[in-house]
Design an enzyme around this catalytic site. Structure first.
Site, PDB file in Angstrom:
ATOM      1  N   ILE A  82       6.307   4.896   0.909  1.00 47.14           N
ATOM      2  CA  ILE A  82       6.194   4.301   2.247  1.00 47.14           C
ATOM      3  C   ILE A  82       7.170   4.980   3.205  1.00 47.14           C
ATOM      4  O   ILE A  82       6.828   5.285   4.355  1.00 47.14           O
ATOM      5  CB  ILE A  82       6.439   2.782   2.213  1.00 47.14           C
ATOM      6  N   ASP A  83       8.404   5.201   2.755  1.00 50.35           N
ATOM      7  CA  ASP A  83       9.360   5.952   3.565  1.00 50.35           C
ATOM      8  C   ASP A  83       8.780   7.302   3.967  1.00 50.35           C
ATOM      9  O   ASP A  83       8.867   7.730   5.128  1.00 50.35           O
ATOM     10  CB  ASP A  83      10.652   6.192   2.782  1.00 50.35           C
TER      11      ASP A  83
END
Length: 397
Positions: A170-171
């Site tokens: 997600i980062d």
């Protein structure tokens, strides 16, 4: 492409990864970190995560996302610090400003789009947050958003607990969205002369990747189609990890033609049945089929199985550890590198795409606040003004 200047109030991974991609292009990236106030370690908390590499504020987890950058420290809670930031945007002719703090802090810190674009109207502004500016107080952390966005539910053994992805996807997805949208904004600015405000929601970016699962709900899918499937593919059967004498191998059948080629091999002929001719039939029979394949492959060495799969043109791969990935022939010469102040060469991940004329070696990451005064002087601050900022607690003393 002309060299751009990026000012980035960044920490953790999502935004440092985005600006790393700019640094890899040869752009100037100046990371802005908070001024230490005697309450804990100053600046980006990721500076202090992992093994000590050179000194206490450049540890192993911090290195790879921050090569090729400069670093300044500013107290944006002070009037003089906020005014200094405005002068930096103008004096350095910054193209892009980025941040990844929670949105409720944008205006109090003077980093919101309205404030900074009033200084430089063609500025491109990009922020990463957990859920976007509509949820200004919510912090964003990759594992939490993985859980919120369904990733943890989709990962792991169906008979076990939900599992976090092994990479902070997600980062990295949020960082890629900053990269892509800044590029789009630069293209638009070339035509219109105007800047742009970009908000990346980690949750929305993550949910955009649910393309193979979320739409199935309105097609009245079975519950097993949108939950944990272990190493199986939910739609293409057989695709799974299979045992060999010395470990495991991954095999992926992506079409009925590949299945036919596999079962034409003498060692796999026993797998053929009328029902298994089509993928739909193999899905119905998938539990028994997976057991039948595993029983066959378990009697073979990895080399024997790979020879059979190569002959049938069936996609397959060893299950490599990260150290083995670094040595793959297809990647070995494409790794990026940096060199510590002591001269140790550090191999890092490759760029996502090779670009002509772009160097693979990047400067070692800066110490906390290392470039504060040189950058301020470049932006037009006199030595006396720098001393005054230090005395006011706006920059390091």
């Amino acid at each position: 492409m002309r060299r751009r200047t990026v000012l980035s109030m960044e920490q953790a991974l999502s935004l440092p990864y985005a600006t790393l991609r700019f640094a890899q292009l040869g752009w100037r990236v100046i990371r802005i970190e908070a001024l230490g106030a005697g309450k804990g370690l100053p600046g980006d908390p990721n500076r202090y995560i992992g093994k000590r590499v050179v000194d206490d504020d450049r540890r192993s987890y911090y290195i790879a996302p921050n090569v090729g950058k400069e670093a300044i420290a500013l107290n944006l809670k002070s009037d003089s610090g906020r005014e200094a930031l405005k002068r930096l945007v103008r004096g350095l002719n910054a193209d892009i400003f980025c941040c990844n703090t929670i949105p409720e802090r944008y205006q109090p810190l003077g980093i919101d789009y309205a404030t900074l674009s009033s200084v430089k109207p063609d500025l491109i502004w990009a922020g990463i947050s957990a859920l976007g500016p509509e949820y200004p107080e919510v912090p964003g952390y990759d594992p939490v958003v993985q859980a919120m966005a369904g990733y943890v539910e989709l990962t792991g053994d169906p008979n076990g607990t939900p599992v976090l992805c092994g990479v902070p996807v997600i980062d990295l997805k949020a960082g890629d969205e900053v990269y892509a949208n800044v590029m789009l904004a630069l293209a638009e600015r070339a035509e219109t002369g105007r800047g742009r405000e970009i908000h990346v929601s980690m949750l929305q970016a993550a949910a955009s990747w649910l393309i193979t699962t979320l739409p199935l709900i309105d097609f009245d899918c079975e519950p097993w189609e949108i939950t944990r499937a272990g190493n199986e593919h939910r739609k293409f059967v057989p695709t799974n990890v299979y045992p060999v004498r010395e470990g495991f191998l991954y095999m992926a059948i992506g079409s009925d033609v590949q299945w036919r080629r596999l079962t034409e091999r003498a060692k796999f002929a026993s797998l053929r049945t009328e029902e298994r001719v089509t993928n739909e039939g193999r899905i119905r029979d998938r539990v028994r089929l997976q057991k039948d394949i595993a029983a066959l492959t378990a009697t073979m060495s990895a080399e024997e199985l790979m020879a059979e799969l190569r002959a049938a043109s069936v996609p397959h791969a060893r299950i490599n550890g990260v150290a083995a990935v670094r040595e793959l022939e297809a990647l070995r010469s494409r790794l990026t590198v940096t060199t510590t102040p002591e001269g140790k060469r550090v191999r890092m991940q490759p760029m996502a795409v090779d670009l002509p004329g772009v160097a693979r070696e990047l400067r070692f990451p800066p110490k906390y606040g290392e470039h504060t005064r040189p950058v301020l002087r470049e932006a037009g601050f006199s030595d006396a003004e720098c001393r005054a900022l230090a005395e006011a607690g706006a920059i390091p003393g």
